[in-house]
Design a protein around this motif. Structure first.
Motif, mmCIF file in Angstrom:
data_model
loop_
_atom_site.group_PDB
_atom_site.id
_atom_site.type_symbol
_atom_site.label_atom_id
_atom_site.label_comp_id
_atom_site.label_asym_id
_atom_site.label_seq_id
_atom_site.Cartn_x
_atom_site.Cartn_y
_atom_site.Cartn_z
ATOM 1 N N PRO A 16 0.842 -1.206 0.000
ATOM 2 C CA PRO A 16 0.000 0.000 0.000
ATOM 3 C C PRO A 16 0.870 1.247 0.000
ATOM 4 O O PRO A 16 1.826 1.349 0.770
ATOM 5 N N SER A 17 0.534 2.213 -0.830
ATOM 6 C CA SER A 17 1.389 3.391 -0.969
ATOM 7 C C SER A 17 1.341 4.293 0.243
ATOM 8 O O SER A 17 2.253 5.064 0.475
ATOM 9 N N ASN A 18 0.248 4.247 1.048
ATOM 10 C CA ASN A 18 0.230 5.144 2.183
ATOM 11 C C ASN A 18 0.639 4.462 3.472
ATOM 12 O O ASN A 18 0.157 4.771 4.541
ATOM 13 N N SER A 19 1.557 3.541 3.369
ATOM 14 C CA SER A 19 2.192 2.986 4.563
ATOM 15 C C SER A 19 2.963 4.090 5.258
ATOM 16 O O SER A 19 3.647 4.873 4.611
ATOM 17 N N PRO A 20 2.876 4.195 6.594
ATOM 18 C CA PRO A 20 3.563 5.280 7.294
ATOM 19 C C PRO A 20 5.080 5.135 7.329
ATOM 20 O O PRO A 20 5.771 6.044 7.732
ATOM 21 N N ALA A 21 5.594 3.997 6.907
ATOM 22 C CA ALA A 21 7.046 3.809 6.949
ATOM 23 C C ALA A 21 7.749 4.740 5.972
ATOM 24 O O ALA A 21 7.320 4.907 4.841
ATOM 25 N N LYS A 22 8.857 5.352 6.427
ATOM 26 C CA LYS A 22 9.624 6.246 5.576
ATOM 27 C C LYS A 22 10.721 5.457 4.863
ATOM 28 O O LYS A 22 11.239 4.479 5.377
ATOM 29 N N SER A 23 11.073 5.896 3.662
ATOM 30 C CA SER A 23 12.124 5.205 2.920
ATOM 31 C C SER A 23 12.909 6.207 2.106
ATOM 32 O O SER A 23 12.346 7.083 1.464
ATOM 33 N N THR A 24 14.240 6.080 2.150
ATOM 34 C CA THR A 24 15.085 6.971 1.358
ATOM 35 C C THR A 24 15.194 6.480 -0.080
ATOM 36 O O THR A 24 15.826 7.134 -0.888
ATOM 37 N N HIS A 25 14.585 5.330 -0.377
ATOM 38 C CA HIS A 25 14.668 4.769 -1.719
ATOM 39 C C HIS A 25 13.478 5.170 -2.586
ATOM 40 O O HIS A 25 13.434 4.842 -3.761
ATOM 41 N N ASN A 26 12.507 5.838 -2.010
ATOM 42 C CA ASN A 26 11.319 6.244 -2.748
ATOM 43 C C ASN A 26 11.380 7.718 -3.125
ATOM 44 O O ASN A 26 12.003 8.524 -2.445
ATOM 45 N N ASP A 27 10.699 8.069 -4.227
ATOM 46 C CA ASP A 27 10.583 9.479 -4.609
ATOM 47 C C ASP A 27 9.811 10.251 -3.545
ATOM 48 O O ASP A 27 10.159 11.385 -3.210
ATOM 49 N N LEU A 28 8.749 9.652 -3.038
ATOM 50 C CA LEU A 28 7.939 10.262 -1.985
ATOM 51 C C LEU A 28 8.369 9.630 -0.667
ATOM 52 O O LEU A 28 8.149 8.445 -0.433
ATOM 53 N N GLU A 29 8.974 10.427 0.198
ATOM 54 C CA GLU A 29 9.643 9.879 1.376
ATOM 55 C C GLU A 29 8.800 9.878 2.636
ATOM 56 O O GLU A 29 9.082 9.130 3.563
ATOM 57 N N THR A 30 7.792 10.731 2.703
ATOM 58 C CA THR A 30 7.030 10.867 3.946
ATOM 59 C C THR A 30 5.560 10.554 3.710
ATOM 60 O O THR A 30 5.057 10.659 2.583
ATOM 61 N N PRO A 31 4.829 10.192 4.775
ATOM 62 C CA PRO A 31 3.387 9.978 4.638
ATOM 63 C C PRO A 31 2.659 11.201 4.089
ATOM 64 O O PRO A 31 1.716 11.063 3.314
ATOM 65 N N ASP A 32 3.109 12.402 4.481
ATOM 66 C CA ASP A 32 2.447 13.620 3.997
ATOM 67 C C ASP A 32 2.587 13.757 2.483
ATOM 68 O O ASP A 32 1.631 14.141 1.787
ATOM 69 N N GLU A 33 3.763 13.475 1.956
ATOM 70 C CA GLU A 33 3.970 13.559 0.507
ATOM 71 C C GLU A 33 3.101 12.535 -0.216
ATOM 72 O O GLU A 33 2.509 12.817 -1.269
ATOM 73 N N ILE A 34 3.021 11.335 0.339
ATOM 74 C CA ILE A 34 2.215 10.280 -0.280
ATOM 75 C C ILE A 34 0.735 10.645 -0.245
ATOM 76 O O ILE A 34 0.019 10.506 -1.247
ATOM 77 N N GLN A 35 0.260 11.149 0.894
ATOM 78 C CA GLN A 35 -1.140 11.509 1.010
ATOM 79 C C GLN A 35 -1.509 12.687 0.105
ATOM 80 O O GLN A 35 -2.620 12.751 -0.426
ATOM 81 N N THR A 36 -0.581 13.628 -0.070
ATOM 82 C CA THR A 36 -0.826 14.736 -0.991
ATOM 83 C C THR A 36 -0.987 14.209 -2.411
ATOM 84 O O THR A 36 -1.881 14.644 -3.155
ATOM 85 N N ARG A 37 -0.124 13.275 -2.800
ATOM 86 C CA ARG A 37 -0.236 12.672 -4.131
ATOM 87 C C ARG A 37 -1.582 11.953 -4.300
ATOM 88 O O ARG A 37 -2.245 12.083 -5.330
ATOM 89 N N GLU A 38 -2.025 11.236 -3.246
ATOM 90 C CA GLU A 38 -3.299 10.520 -3.328
ATOM 91 C C GLU A 38 -4.469 11.500 -3.461
ATOM 92 O O GLU A 38 -5.423 11.256 -4.211
ATOM 93 N N LEU A 39 -4.402 12.616 -2.730
ATOM 94 C CA LEU A 39 -5.447 13.634 -2.816
ATOM 95 C C LEU A 39 -5.523 14.212 -4.223
ATOM 96 O O LEU A 39 -6.606 14.334 -4.816
ATOM 97 N N LEU A 40 -4.372 14.563 -4.774
ATOM 98 C CA LEU A 40 -4.337 15.126 -6.119
ATOM 99 C C LEU A 40 -4.878 14.139 -7.152
ATOM 100 O O LEU A 40 -5.652 14.510 -8.040
ATOM 101 N N LEU A 41 -4.489 12.885 -7.039
ATOM 102 C CA LEU A 41 -4.978 11.880 -7.975
ATOM 103 C C LEU A 41 -6.497 11.715 -7.853
ATOM 104 O O LEU A 41 -7.198 11.569 -8.857
ATOM 105 N N GLY A 42 -7.001 11.763 -6.623
ATOM 106 C CA GLY A 42 -8.445 11.654 -6.427
ATOM 107 C C GLY A 42 -9.202 12.772 -7.111
ATOM 108 O O GLY A 42 -10.235 12.538 -7.764
ATOM 109 N N VAL A 43 -8.688 13.991 -7.008
ATOM 110 C CA VAL A 43 -9.361 15.138 -7.631
ATOM 111 C C VAL A 43 -9.251 15.063 -9.156
ATOM 112 O O VAL A 43 -10.213 15.341 -9.881
#
Length: 257
Positions: free
Chosen positions: A121-148
């Motif tokens: 799941p993309s909105n896992s709270p775990a942080k990773s330095t290997h991903n483009d989106l590193e934080t839950p906030d960045e991931i959730q913002t992307r999900e919000l934008l995609l929803g709209v």
């Protein structure tokens, strides 16, 4: 020069648009223009005030600039502000699809849609330095934008999945507390659009029944949105929510509900 509102907001949107250009295709003049715009923004904070306070968008921009100060290679995220204000139904379908493809290409993959990952799941709270989106906030913002954006393309089922997921994962949001209230308003807007679609295929009591059921869902979402505490962009969101409430009230009056 002609607009008396927040010049800092417009400069950031301009810089964000240029930052969306790939590095290898960006000219030296464009890079210089980006630096010039970003350098000018801090000096503009506080020059425009609304009822004694700076515009809520400027407060948000100031916080985001500070947060990204040590992440210069990730300035492209600030381009999302420009996207956010321009992903309503006015955007052409091909432009929306292009932005969906771009956002979906960031790792981890989105939770829903054609690019979804079946395993993580993309909105896992775990942080990773290997991903483009590193934080839950960045991931959730992307999900919000995609929803709209999916809603603007009238892909309502996928839009609902993204927006509901953002709401369901409220606890993982760390700093950007505005994300979930915005998702609530966008989901309420989706309920209205689906109600219009359903009511258009029936007549009389059928249309009234559709709006009774959907209207209750809209009321619940807006009540939850207004119950949130303080967050960035609150005044802007509540203004939009007030207009949506008026539209729903007019529809109920018209149908005799």
């Amino acid at each position: 020069d002609l607009n008396t509102w927040s010049h800092a907001t417009y400069l950031l949107m301009s810089a964000g648009s240029l930052l969306e250009l790939p590095h290898n295709s960006r000219t030296s003049a464009q890079s210089s223009q980006i630096n010039k715009l970003l350098d000018e923004i801090p000096a503009l904070f506080g020059q425009k005030r609304m009822m004694g306070d700076p515009p809520s968008v400027e407060v948000w921009i100031a916080r985001k600039l500070e947060a990204y100060k040590f992440k210069l290679e990730r300035w492209k995220k600030l381009g999302w502000l420009g996207l956010f204000w321009n992903i309503t139904g006015r955007a052409p379908a091909h432009s929306l699809q292009s932005q969906i493809d771009r956002l979906s290409a960031f790792s981890p993959p989105p939770r829903f849609g054609p690019s979804a990952s079946a395993s993580t799941p993309s909105n896992s709270p775990a942080k990773s330095t290997h991903n483009d989106l590193e934080t839950p906030d960045e991931i959730q913002t992307r999900e919000l934008l995609l929803g709209v954006m999916y809603r603007s393309l009238k892909s309502y089922p996928i839009s609902r999945q993204f927006l509901q997921s953002v709401i369901d994962h409220e606890k993982i949001v760390e700093e950007d507390k505005w994300i979930v209230p915005f998702a609530m308003l966008e989901l309420a807007t989706l309920e209205c659009q689906e109600a219009d679609l359903e009511a258009g295929s029936v007549e009389g009591e059928g249309a009234k029944k559709v709006w009774k059921e959907r209207g209750k869902k809209v009321d619940k979402l807006l009540e939850a949105m207004f119950a949130h505490g303080e967050y960035d962009l609150k005044s802007r969101l509540e203004s939009r929510a007030g207009m949506l409430r008026d539209q729903v009230a007019e529809r109920r009056l018209k149908l005799g509900i």
